[in-house]
Write a protein that holds these residues in place. Sequence first.
Motif, short mmCIF file in Angstrom:
data_model
loop_
_atom_site.label_atom_id
_atom_site.label_comp_id
_atom_site.label_asym_id
_atom_site.label_seq_id
_atom_site.Cartn_x
_atom_site.Cartn_y
_atom_site.Cartn_z
N LYS A 219 41.85 32.42 27.64
CA LYS A 219 40.59 32.69 28.34
C LYS A 219 39.50 31.83 27.72
CE LYS A 219 37.37 36.49 29.32
NZ LYS A 219 37.12 37.94 29.11
N LYS B 263 27.73 24.92 42.42
CA LYS B 263 28.43 25.72 43.42
C LYS B 263 28.15 25.22 44.84
CE LYS B 263 29.96 29.64 43.12
NZ LYS B 263 31.33 30.24 43.18
N VAL C 135 41.93 32.22 37.36
CA VAL C 135 40.88 33.07 37.93
C VAL C 135 39.55 32.70 37.27
CG1 VAL C 135 40.00 35.42 38.18
CG2 VAL C 135 42.45 34.98 38.40
N ILE C 136 38.54 32.45 38.11
CA ILE C 136 37.21 32.13 37.61
C ILE C 136 36.24 33.23 38.06
CG2 ILE C 136 35.25 30.52 37.74
CD1 ILE C 136 37.17 28.25 38.07
N SER C 137 35.49 33.77 37.10
CA SER C 137 34.46 34.76 37.41
C SER C 137 33.18 34.37 36.69
CB SER C 137 34.91 36.16 36.98
OG SER C 137 35.21 36.18 35.59
N ASP C 138 32.08 34.99 37.07
CA ASP C 138 30.80 34.63 36.46
C ASP C 138 29.92 35.86 36.31
OD1 ASP C 138 28.72 34.74 38.83
OD2 ASP C 138 30.48 33.70 39.63
N ILE C 139 29.04 35.79 35.30
CA ILE C 139 28.02 36.82 35.09
C ILE C 139 26.71 36.08 34.83
CG2 ILE C 139 27.20 38.69 33.62
CD1 ILE C 139 30.08 39.37 32.98
N THR D 69 24.12 31.62 32.86
CA THR D 69 25.28 32.12 33.59
C THR D 69 26.53 31.85 32.77
OG1 THR D 69 24.31 31.82 35.80
CG2 THR D 69 26.71 31.84 35.66
N VAL E 206 30.46 31.59 32.73
CA VAL E 206 31.60 31.36 33.62
C VAL E 206 32.88 31.61 32.81
CG1 VAL E 206 32.81 29.72 35.08
CG2 VAL E 206 30.32 29.68 34.99
N TYR E 207 33.69 32.55 33.28
CA TYR E 207 34.92 32.92 32.59
C TYR E 207 36.12 32.32 33.32
CZ TYR E 207 31.93 36.34 30.28
OH TYR E 207 30.93 36.93 29.56
N GLU F 165 40.23 32.31 33.28
CA GLU F 165 41.38 33.04 32.74
C GLU F 165 42.66 32.61 33.43
OE1 GLU F 165 40.67 37.34 31.97
OE2 GLU F 165 38.88 36.99 33.19
#
Length: 357
Positions: free
Chosen positions: A217, A231, A245-249, A255, A257-258, A260
């Motif tokens: 990760k 984006k 898998v890409i996620s963001d907070i 920001t 960006v994770y 995994e």
Amino acid sequence: MQPRSRRNFVGEATAQAAKSARTVVITGIPDGLLHNDVMTDILMIHFQMSKNNGGDVEEVTYPTVRKGVAYVTFEDQEVVESVLKKDEHRLEDKRLSRYYPLNVTRYCENVFSSVTSVLNMSIFKDQFVLEDLIEEFKKKSTALSFGPLQSNGHISVQGSFPAIELLRDFLLLKAKSLSEKDKREESKSHQRPKRRQQQHSLTTGTSNFVRDAGGEKQVVVLDTDIYHYMKYFFPRTFLVNDDIVISDITDGDITMVYIENAGSRSDARQVLRVKEKIENQSVKLHNALRKERIYFKEHVRDAKRRYKWACESLKRHYPSVLVISYDTHIDVIGNSSETLEFTKDMSSKIQSLFQTR
């Protein structure tokens, strides 16, 4: 405004780029003290004087959509270099009651020079005197501005995005060193058992950091404006296969960006490649983009609608500019020349719209 042909567009873009190279951004101008025409004249005189390393001025753009900010365009690009070499610019004139220090920067300089992040220092409270730790940060990060330390251990930090990233890396190293120290002390059950329990969450968090470093990760910290621009204009940067898998907070200016690995076969190299692709694109944009903020003069619904309509009518002429609307303002993000022209066109359009009400 008539639609431009591609040949005219390229020609204008080239001219705009040349103009931006001859332009500097001035901040620190006392707002509202004098009539705008008078202040423009004072700025013109200041940057034409040889003692200020000045030269022939082609244009002074003041006021702008940002309070206390002006653009000065010189006839010769060499004057820009000369003006930037001067250690201190003091705006002095008999029409001013005192002198005002000015900040002069290159127009094409990266705009994302001021972001704000909130750090949670409470995890260090059992190991350090937080006030002393923050003083250490201030010495190491002279480019950052620190707010007051709150009772819950939170502190606001403002400064350039790269400087905040360096501070984050320094914090991670601090946390990692504490984690390793805890492991060494783990076998000494007779020493401060309460402290070991309090530090458990910190140890867990830093062990996750070590695991992430192995590639399962990864986390990329981005300026939120750059993330939005990526984006919108570079969506392929975040295009991955089913194994990733890409996620963001998003938290204000920052920001996370994770990235995994979601596949059955763990491939750390694949995760790292995606991370590097995002980071490389971010660096390119960080060095090229500029942001202008246009505040709503009136916060009624009709006024906001006029601003947004003006933006939409201009966007087709500026295909590389990203416009983001908020409750109190509009952010305009793009390269130096297009952003400058967009905000000037926007200012003119808004003025005419409000005059015709």
